[in-house]
Design a protein around this motif. Structure first.
Motif, PDB file in Angstrom:
ATOM      1  N   SER A  23     -22.790   4.826  23.405  1.00  0.00           N
ATOM      2  CA  SER A  23     -22.719   3.531  24.091  1.00  0.00           C
ATOM      3  C   SER A  23     -22.100   2.464  23.195  1.00  0.00           C
ATOM      4  CB  SER A  23     -24.112   3.093  24.531  1.00  0.00           C
ATOM      5  OG  SER A  23     -24.684   4.035  25.416  1.00  0.00           O
ATOM      6  N   MET A  24     -22.511   2.437  21.938  1.00  0.00           N
ATOM      7  CA  MET A  24     -21.976   1.427  21.019  1.00  0.00           C
ATOM      8  C   MET A  24     -20.505   1.673  20.727  1.00  0.00           C
ATOM      9  SD  MET A  24     -25.183   0.675  18.421  1.00  0.00           S
ATOM     10  CE  MET A  24     -25.524   2.387  18.024  1.00  0.00           C
ATOM     11  N   PHE A  25     -20.147   2.937  20.569  1.00  0.00           N
ATOM     12  CA  PHE A  25     -18.751   3.278  20.307  1.00  0.00           C
ATOM     13  C   PHE A  25     -17.880   2.904  21.504  1.00  0.00           C
ATOM     14  CE2 PHE A  25     -15.473   6.794  19.418  1.00  0.00           C
ATOM     15  CZ  PHE A  25     -14.782   5.978  18.527  1.00  0.00           C
ATOM     16  N   LEU A  26     -18.392   3.121  22.708  1.00  0.00           N
ATOM     17  CA  LEU A  26     -17.639   2.782  23.916  1.00  0.00           C
ATOM     18  C   LEU A  26     -17.391   1.278  24.002  1.00  0.00           C
ATOM     19  CD1 LEU A  26     -16.338   3.592  26.587  1.00  0.00           C
ATOM     20  CD2 LEU A  26     -18.598   3.393  27.662  1.00  0.00           C
ATOM     21  N   ILE A  27     -18.386   0.480  23.648  1.00  0.00           N
ATOM     22  CA  ILE A  27     -18.204  -0.980  23.665  1.00  0.00           C
ATOM     23  C   ILE A  27     -17.111  -1.391  22.683  1.00  0.00           C
ATOM     24  CG2 ILE A  27     -19.302  -3.199  23.151  1.00  0.00           C
ATOM     25  CD1 ILE A  27     -21.947  -1.953  24.108  1.00  0.00           C
ATOM     26  N   LEU A  28     -17.093  -0.777  21.504  1.00  0.00           N
ATOM     27  CA  LEU A  28     -16.068  -1.096  20.506  1.00  0.00           C
ATOM     28  C   LEU A  28     -14.682  -0.682  20.998  1.00  0.00           C
ATOM     29  CD1 LEU A  28     -17.966   0.013  17.273  1.00  0.00           C
ATOM     30  CD2 LEU A  28     -17.407  -2.334  17.949  1.00  0.00           C
ATOM     31  N   VAL A  29     -14.597   0.471  21.643  1.00  0.00           N
ATOM     32  CA  VAL A  29     -13.318   0.932  22.201  1.00  0.00           C
ATOM     33  C   VAL A  29     -12.827  -0.038  23.265  1.00  0.00           C
ATOM     34  CG1 VAL A  29     -12.236   2.722  23.609  1.00  0.00           C
ATOM     35  CG2 VAL A  29     -13.638   3.370  21.644  1.00  0.00           C
ATOM     36  N   LEU A  30     -13.724  -0.459  24.156  1.00  0.00           N
ATOM     37  CA  LEU A  30     -13.346  -1.381  25.224  1.00  0.00           C
ATOM     38  C   LEU A  30     -12.961  -2.748  24.670  1.00  0.00           C
ATOM     39  CD1 LEU A  30     -16.043  -0.468  27.914  1.00  0.00           C
ATOM     40  CD2 LEU A  30     -13.639   0.226  27.842  1.00  0.00           C
ATOM     41  N   ALA A  31     -13.626  -3.168  23.609  1.00  0.00           N
ATOM     42  CA  ALA A  31     -13.246  -4.426  22.959  1.00  0.00           C
ATOM     43  C   ALA A  31     -11.865  -4.306  22.349  1.00  0.00           C
ATOM     44  CB  ALA A  31     -14.277  -4.795  21.895  1.00  0.00           C
ATOM     45  N   LEU A  55      -7.500 -16.580  16.943  1.00  0.00           N
ATOM     46  CA  LEU A  55      -8.627 -15.978  17.668  1.00  0.00           C
ATOM     47  C   LEU A  55      -8.558 -14.455  17.609  1.00  0.00           C
ATOM     48  CD1 LEU A  55      -8.698 -18.279  20.830  1.00  0.00           C
ATOM     49  CD2 LEU A  55     -10.450 -18.152  19.060  1.00  0.00           C
ATOM     50  N   GLN A  56      -7.348 -13.918  17.769  1.00  0.00           N
ATOM     51  CA  GLN A  56      -7.183 -12.466  17.740  1.00  0.00           C
ATOM     52  C   GLN A  56      -7.388 -11.912  16.336  1.00  0.00           C
ATOM     53  OE1 GLN A  56      -7.386 -10.532  19.996  1.00  0.00           O
ATOM     54  NE2 GLN A  56      -6.111  -8.707  19.851  1.00  0.00           N
ATOM     55  N   MET A  57      -7.019 -12.674  15.303  1.00  0.00           N
ATOM     56  CA  MET A  57      -7.294 -12.253  13.922  1.00  0.00           C
ATOM     57  C   MET A  57      -8.790 -12.017  13.730  1.00  0.00           C
ATOM     58  SD  MET A  57      -5.179 -14.646  11.294  1.00  0.00           S
ATOM     59  CE  MET A  57      -3.809 -15.592  11.952  1.00  0.00           C
ATOM     60  N   ILE A  58      -9.582 -12.989  14.162  1.00  0.00           N
ATOM     61  CA  ILE A  58     -11.029 -12.897  13.962  1.00  0.00           C
ATOM     62  C   ILE A  58     -11.608 -11.770  14.806  1.00  0.00           C
ATOM     63  CG2 ILE A  58     -13.204 -14.150  14.158  1.00  0.00           C
ATOM     64  CD1 ILE A  58     -11.536 -16.746  13.802  1.00  0.00           C
ATOM     65  N   ALA A  59     -11.204 -11.695  16.068  1.00  0.00           N
ATOM     66  CA  ALA A  59     -11.708 -10.638  16.941  1.00  0.00           C
ATOM     67  C   ALA A  59     -11.316  -9.256  16.428  1.00  0.00           C
ATOM     68  CB  ALA A  59     -11.165 -10.840  18.359  1.00  0.00           C
ATOM     69  N   HIS A  60     -10.059  -9.115  16.019  1.00  0.00           N
ATOM     70  CA  HIS A  60      -9.586  -7.836  15.495  1.00  0.00           C
ATOM     71  C   HIS A  60     -10.360  -7.450  14.242  1.00  0.00           C
ATOM     72  CE1 HIS A  60      -6.903  -5.358  12.910  1.00  0.00           C
ATOM     73  NE2 HIS A  60      -6.685  -4.724  14.038  1.00  0.00           N
ATOM     74  N   GLY A  61     -10.683  -8.440  13.408  1.00  0.00           N
ATOM     75  CA  GLY A  61     -11.427  -8.152  12.189  1.00  0.00           C
ATOM     76  C   GLY A  61     -12.748  -7.460  12.481  1.00  0.00           C
ATOM     77  N   PHE A  62     -13.504  -7.990  13.441  1.00  0.00           N
ATOM     78  CA  PHE A  62     -14.796  -7.378  13.770  1.00  0.00           C
ATOM     79  C   PHE A  62     -14.617  -6.041  14.493  1.00  0.00           C
ATOM     80  CE2 PHE A  62     -16.247 -11.684  12.976  1.00  0.00           C
ATOM     81  CZ  PHE A  62     -17.478 -11.473  12.363  1.00  0.00           C
ATOM     82  N   ALA A  63     -13.682  -5.986  15.444  1.00  0.00           N
ATOM     83  CA  ALA A  63     -13.509  -4.757  16.218  1.00  0.00           C
ATOM     84  C   ALA A  63     -13.042  -3.599  15.346  1.00  0.00           C
ATOM     85  CB  ALA A  63     -12.516  -4.993  17.353  1.00  0.00           C
ATOM     86  N   ALA A  75     -24.875  -3.334  15.921  1.00  0.00           N
ATOM     87  CA  ALA A  75     -25.429  -4.376  16.787  1.00  0.00           C
ATOM     88  C   ALA A  75     -24.856  -5.749  16.446  1.00  0.00           C
ATOM     89  CB  ALA A  75     -26.950  -4.389  16.678  1.00  0.00           C
ATOM     90  N   VAL A  76     -24.733  -6.040  15.157  1.00  0.00           N
ATOM     91  CA  VAL A  76     -24.204  -7.340  14.736  1.00  0.00           C
ATOM     92  C   VAL A  76     -22.747  -7.490  15.176  1.00  0.00           C
ATOM     93  CG1 VAL A  76     -23.593  -8.758  12.738  1.00  0.00           C
ATOM     94  CG2 VAL A  76     -25.796  -7.575  12.796  1.00  0.00           C
ATOM     95  N   ILE A  77     -21.948  -6.448  14.941  1.00  0.00           N
ATOM     96  CA  ILE A  77     -20.527  -6.496  15.311  1.00  0.00           C
ATOM     97  C   ILE A  77     -20.366  -6.666  16.819  1.00  0.00           C
ATOM     98  CG2 ILE A  77     -18.390  -5.143  15.410  1.00  0.00           C
ATOM     99  CD1 ILE A  77     -19.275  -3.876  12.723  1.00  0.00           C
ATOM    100  N   ILE A  78     -21.108  -5.881  17.585  1.00  0.00           N
ATOM    101  CA  ILE A  78     -21.008  -5.945  19.046  1.00  0.00           C
ATOM    102  C   ILE A  78     -21.470  -7.306  19.558  1.00  0.00           C
ATOM    103  CG2 ILE A  78     -21.981  -5.004  21.186  1.00  0.00           C
ATOM    104  CD1 ILE A  78     -21.959  -2.247  19.775  1.00  0.00           C
ATOM    105  N   ALA A  79     -22.527  -7.848  18.957  1.00  0.00           N
ATOM    106  CA  ALA A  79     -23.032  -9.158  19.379  1.00  0.00           C
ATOM    107  C   ALA A  79     -21.966 -10.231  19.207  1.00  0.00           C
ATOM    108  CB  ALA A  79     -24.291  -9.516  18.580  1.00  0.00           C
TER     109      ALA A  79
END
Length: 479
Positions: A366-374, A323-331, A445-449
């Motif tokens: 805003s988008m950068f902040l979401i990526l940082v928090l992820a 799960l973390q592999m996939i999440a890390h890939g997008f983040a 948008a796609v990555i954050i979604a």
């Protein structure tokens, strides 16, 4: 339809892109990458319906080598990761101009072809071929289209190539030894080989050297930061988002089941190495002044935790790692793309030369902040699901592993939020920061979604990968 279809699409796409010419190359590459994504979704639906989409054909009789592709839930999850990130990476590059664009985009598709083959291969030698093929395109992408001084770039890329190739030769030697025992390179036959404790130790070590360099795990990480910095951002995204997952995936698919006794005996050592990577990567990231280097060491810390979870030999550990592999890939792809967007405006990667972006581009901020928090695994993001599961699995082995591994949360939050403060807040930079373009906005948008959707509802991926991981654990626990 079987899984070889997606390989055919990507391979044909690589050639079609090259012969389409420089003007059309990016669009042709995007078209074929989207076709591969569509194919992977169809294959997933067929697999969920119970259809056999695996392939096994005799290829070479002596030695006995098969063209075998196995599509289980784990393999399909990694194929979907590759198929989803490839068009995002290609689309994100539309804001840049590349000399010999046809060669650049053709290499991206060929790399996606090789990485997909690595995730699907069920024959040891076929797997090794795909593993090595993936190294060739990234070598040229980083060498020809990379950043900075040409000589420094050449040294960094050659070091990466030699390191990775040397590690792979140990893995090839292990496969040859196993073939002499099994009479076949098929993974199901290799799983059945009865090895002594001494033999398992050397097999385990041979695979570890190959995977530790690719992931990377300290002390085999010395190539990473320089290559991530010198490679073009597309190359960095391919390396961090997908290619390093080849090593993490292979630990679960190949290393642990082939040498389970050694995996159990030396578990604490390899978990310790993973956690050491968490602490080391986080501390070094604190001192970085270059944005891409900071993100490179942040990635080192995250993959150290994933590796530690894999070596727990528990279902929670393996599941959390995937799960973390996939999440890390997008983040990480989103974060490196954000660094590229900043570079397009400010023409610098020095954090100290940035600032004031928030007042000029609230949307990007805003988008950068979401990526940082992820990235720091805020609850409700996909990264939290995997990271929490890995830490829980570590606590089952030893509570101190969980405590030390959890430092990634504290240190990660500190250096990522401090970086955000310096880059986005403060005094306005003398250069104007234009707001995000339509192409850039769609990519973000796609990555954050994805990060938010699976943060709230990870069940589809969990259900997909769990049966495969249970099967692998059964193989491990038979010994």
């Amino acid at each position: 339809m079987n899984v070889s279809t997606i390989l055919i699409i990507l391979l044909i796409g690589a050639f079609a892109t090259y012969f389409s010419g420089d003007k059309l190359a990016s669009k042709v590459a995007l078209l074929f990458s989207l076709a591969a994504l569509g194919c992977s979704i169809v294959l997933l639906n067929n697999f969920s319906a119970g259809e056999n989409i695996s392939v096994i054909n005799s290829w070479i009789t002596q030695p006995k080598i098969s063209f075998a592709l196995n599509a289980d839930g784990l393999g399909l999850a990694m194929v979907l990761l590759t198929a989803a990130l490839t068009p995002i990476i290609i689309f994100s590059s539309f804001g840049n101009e590349y000399k010999n664009a046809k060669g650049f985009y053709a290499l991206i598709l060929f790399m996606a072809f090789a990485m997909t083959g690595t995730f699907l291969a069920a024959d040891g030698l076929l797997y090794y071929i795909f593993w090595e093929l993936a190294l060739i395109p990234i070598y040229f992408i980083a060498l020809i289209w990379g950043n900075g001084d040409a000589e420094e770039r050449r040294k960094a890329v050659v070091k990466f190539f030699i390191y990775t190739l040397a590690g792979s030769l140990f893995m090839l030697t292990a496969f040859i030894y196993l073939y002499q025992k099994a009479g076949s390179f098929l993974i199901e036959d290799l799983y059945k080989v009865d090895l002594s404790a001494c033999e398992q130790f050397w097999i385990f070590l041979a695979f570890f050297l190959a995977y530790a360099i690719k992931i990377p795990i300290i002390p085999f990480h010395t190539w990473q930061a320089n290559v991530y910095q010198k490679a073009p951002t597309v190359g960095t995204m391919l390396l961090s988002g997908i290619m390093l997952k080849m090593g993490l995936y292979s630990v679960i698919r190949w290393q642990l089941p082939l040498a389970p006794t050694a995996a159990k005996e030396y578990m604490y050592i390899f978990i310790g190495l993973g956690i050491a990577g968490v602490i080391y990567g986080s501390i070094v990231a604190l001192r970085q002044k270059d944005l891409k280097k900071l993100l490179a060491y942040s990635s080192l810390a995250h993959v150290g935790l994933i590796a530690a979870g894999s070596y727990t030999l528990t279902l929670d550990g393996l599941r959390g790692a995937v799960l973390q592999m996939i999440a890390h890939g997008f983040a990480v792809v989103g974060l490196f793309f954000a660094a590229e967007v900043i570079y397009r405006r400010f023409e610098t990667r020095e954090i100290g030369e940035m600032g004031g972006i928030r007042t000029q581009s609230p949307k990007f901020t805003s988008m950068f902040l979401i990526l940082v928090l992820a990235s720091v695994a805020l609850p409700s993001t996909f990264n939290f699901v995997g990271e929490f599961t890995v830490l829980y699995s570590l606590s089952q082995i030893n509570i101190w592993f969980a405590i030390l591994g959890g430092t990634t949360i504290i240190l990660g939050a500190y250096y990522m939020l401090r970086m955000f403060q310096h880059v986005m807040l403060g005094e306005t930079n003398s250069k104007t920061f234009a707001d995000v373009s339509l192409n850039e906005g769609i990519s973000f948008a796609v990555i954050i979604a994805v990060l938010l959707f699976f943060g709230f509802y990870p069940k589809p991926i969990t259900d997909l990968i769990t049966p495969s991981l249970e099967t692998i654990l059964q193989v491990i626990n038979k010994n």
